[in-house]
Write a protein that holds these residues in place. Sequence first.
Motif, short mmCIF file in Angstrom:
data_model
loop_
_atom_site.label_atom_id
_atom_site.label_comp_id
_atom_site.label_asym_id
_atom_site.label_seq_id
_atom_site.Cartn_x
_atom_site.Cartn_y
_atom_site.Cartn_z
N ALA A 51 0.56 -1.57 0.21
CA ALA A 51 -0.01 -0.43 -0.58
C ALA A 51 0.83 1.71 0.06
O ALA A 51 1.73 1.31 0.84
CB ALA A 51 -0.58 0.11 1.47
N GLU A 114 -3.22 -0.41 4.59
CA GLU A 114 -3.56 0.35 4.16
C GLU A 114 -3.29 1.35 4.83
O GLU A 114 -3.72 1.36 6.06
CB GLU A 114 -4.80 1.23 3.26
CG GLU A 114 -3.33 2.07 2.41
CD GLU A 114 -4.85 3.32 1.81
OE1 GLU A 114 -4.96 4.10 1.27
OE2 GLU A 114 -5.95 1.99 1.29
N ASP A 172 -8.08 -6.33 3.44
CA ASP A 172 -8.03 -5.51 1.98
C ASP A 172 -8.67 -3.82 2.40
O ASP A 172 -9.12 -4.03 1.30
CB ASP A 172 -8.89 -6.30 1.11
CG ASP A 172 -7.54 -7.81 0.96
OD1 ASP A 172 -6.35 -7.79 1.39
OD2 ASP A 172 -7.64 -8.47 -0.28
N THR A 174 -8.97 0.01 2.15
CA THR A 174 -8.73 0.74 1.37
C THR A 174 -9.26 2.23 1.78
O THR A 174 -10.94 2.33 1.62
CB THR A 174 -8.45 0.55 -0.19
OG1 THR A 174 -7.71 2.25 -0.69
CG2 THR A 174 -9.54 0.81 -1.24
N TRP A 223 -8.22 -1.15 -4.11
CA TRP A 223 -7.71 0.52 -4.45
C TRP A 223 -8.65 1.22 -5.19
O TRP A 223 -8.91 1.42 -6.10
CB TRP A 223 -6.24 0.02 -4.82
CG TRP A 223 -5.64 0.86 -4.70
CD1 TRP A 223 -4.75 2.35 -5.42
CD2 TRP A 223 -4.54 1.58 -3.24
NE1 TRP A 223 -4.47 3.36 -4.49
CE2 TRP A 223 -3.98 3.06 -3.67
CE3 TRP A 223 -4.26 0.72 -2.94
CZ2 TRP A 223 -3.34 3.58 -2.55
CZ3 TRP A 223 -2.89 1.41 -1.29
CH2 TRP A 223 -2.86 2.60 -1.03
N TYR A 235 -9.46 -3.81 -8.83
CA TYR A 235 -8.92 -4.67 -7.56
C TYR A 235 -8.84 -5.76 -8.18
O TYR A 235 -8.60 -6.15 -9.84
CB TYR A 235 -11.14 -4.49 -6.94
CG TYR A 235 -11.66 -4.37 -8.89
CD1 TYR A 235 -12.08 -5.86 -8.80
CD2 TYR A 235 -12.06 -3.53 -8.71
CE1 TYR A 235 -13.00 -5.83 -10.67
CE2 TYR A 235 -13.46 -3.56 -10.46
CZ TYR A 235 -13.24 -4.68 -10.44
OH TYR A 235 -14.26 -4.56 -11.74
N GLN A 252 -5.33 -6.89 -12.25
CA GLN A 252 -5.61 -6.04 -11.77
C GLN A 252 -6.49 -5.91 -12.62
O GLN A 252 -6.68 -5.17 -14.11
CB GLN A 252 -4.52 -5.33 -11.18
CG GLN A 252 -3.78 -6.09 -9.83
CD GLN A 252 -5.04 -5.44 -8.79
OE1 GLN A 252 -5.82 -4.17 -8.70
NE2 GLN A 252 -4.60 -6.61 -7.49
N HIS A 280 -2.43 -8.37 -5.85
CA HIS A 280 -2.43 -7.56 -5.34
C HIS A 280 -2.16 -5.69 -5.02
O HIS A 280 -0.15 -6.06 -5.17
CB HIS A 280 -2.64 -7.03 -3.84
CG HIS A 280 -3.14 -6.36 -2.41
ND1 HIS A 280 -3.92 -6.91 -1.31
CD2 HIS A 280 -2.78 -5.35 -1.88
CE1 HIS A 280 -4.46 -5.87 -0.56
NE2 HIS A 280 -3.36 -4.76 -1.27
N GLY A 282 -1.36 -1.50 -5.67
CA GLY A 282 -1.82 -0.04 -5.09
C GLY A 282 -0.86 1.14 -5.79
O GLY A 282 -0.03 0.75 -7.04
N TYR A 294 2.63 -3.21 -6.56
CA TYR A 294 2.22 -4.90 -6.45
C TYR A 294 3.59 -6.11 -5.82
O TYR A 294 4.32 -5.16 -5.72
CB TYR A 294 1.60 -5.24 -7.96
CG TYR A 294 2.95 -5.20 -9.11
CD1 TYR A 294 3.17 -6.09 -8.95
CD2 TYR A 294 3.50 -3.98 -9.07
CE1 TYR A 294 4.02 -6.13 -10.21
CE2 TYR A 294 4.27 -3.99 -10.18
CZ TYR A 294 4.72 -5.47 -10.99
OH TYR A 294 5.67 -5.39 -11.30
#
Length: 486
Positions: A51, A114, A172, A174, A223, A235, A252, A280, A282, A294
């Motif tokens: 994050a 985050e 998760d 955000t 995110w 996402y 993503q 995953h 940001g 990532y």
Amino acid sequence: MFRPPESRRAVRWAGAATAAGTLVAFGAVAPAAPAHAANPIVTHVYTADPAPLVVGNTMYVYAGRDEAPTGTDTFVMREWRVLSSTDAATWTDHGARAGVGTFDWAGADAWASEVEPRNGRYYWYTSVNGRGPGWMDIGVAVGDSPLGPFTDAKGGPLISDSTPNSSGLNIDPTVFTDDDGQAYIYWGGYWGVRAAKLKPNMIELDGPVVTPQGLTNFWEAPWMFKRNGLYYLMYAANDTGGCVTDSAYACQRYATATSPLGPWTHRGVVLDRVSSTTNHAGVVQFNGQWYVVYHTADAPGGGNFRRSVAVDLLHFNADGTIRKVVPTTTGPPPNPGGGGPPAGTNLAPSATATTSYVSPWESVAALHNGGVPANSADRSNLAYGNWPQQGTQWVEYTWPSARQVNRVATYWFDDGQGIDLPASCQVQYWTGSAYLPVPGQSSCPVAGDTYTVTTFGTVSTTRLRLAVTARPGLSTGLLEWLAYQP
């Protein structure tokens, strides 16, 4: 071997059964030596679920630590670490700054998290396994600096299975704070995306939990960010309809909206599957450039439960859509901020851009499309030029209501083919009946390959104009023009 989604849950979420380790002295760990540009950005430990956050001239990445021994097919995660960089290429690991032990009520599992700043404090939203009924909860820790130390801000979960309309898996988080100061939290797994407003204290929900609409094939890892007045939600998805060929993996996807809670319009895939099954990511803007952060399984000895954080450049098209990310092993080039746009609140994205003349093959949209020029000849993010016009031409920003402005930053266009650096320029503002030079204007620099800054006394206006005078026989152009509030 990973199973299809329904039976795969036992593999992806098996970390919920791991025991909590004893963590001590968060914030007392000496920083590791800086790691130089490469992906993954650190390899002495395994890091996951990154994050990013920019504070001043530093990019921070908050990440969980993967501790699973080789051959272990489950997540072992007990702490969150902080990485930092002042150029997005060379990274320092500041060690564990929070963990399961930060929360007295937590049982195990330091999953995705985050950090969001508010009123000089930093709120760390975490996925953690609480004791008692339920599976995963979202906790909040708080600190007075990006590096902490962090302590439990609430004494219990912010979100749990007992929260009305909570997700099937509360993970998760955000958090996004809009320009008006309203903060929102988004979270969820098992296709159960959720969102809610946060109260100003950042540790209580403000109203009902809603289910955002339009997030095609959402699986987990939302995110949220905003660019040029448009809201973006990225996402993880694991469908086989243009995302992945094996649903044990994820890509993503992203969607956009004109309000923080949607409805959302799906736009496509921004990052294809990576080497780890989970995906995953940001997004953050740093020193004028956008980045995607990532994780992969690419570090030596890495795997699906031994992941590592990577960073690469993110680029936008002129219409605001995101270009698909091209992962690299080298990472982004150093970006120390020299020649980048000055810090402050740029009002240009909320304005309408017009001009006295634009060449048919160029665009006035270049002025405020968020491009990051590499040099004055860089056309990669559009360019504005007024060839073959000579003499004085102008560009202008118009806002629907008055804005206070006291400086502009300009990146000049110089293509070496008739568009050149100007002879001079002047900033003007609309009084309601006429254009006047801004009061107390400093020099209007015309250097190339960098942002040049012009300051002046604060004006309140609905229109700001830059009048540009060309050198004899030439025309002028710009790559970016930023207008700042005091």
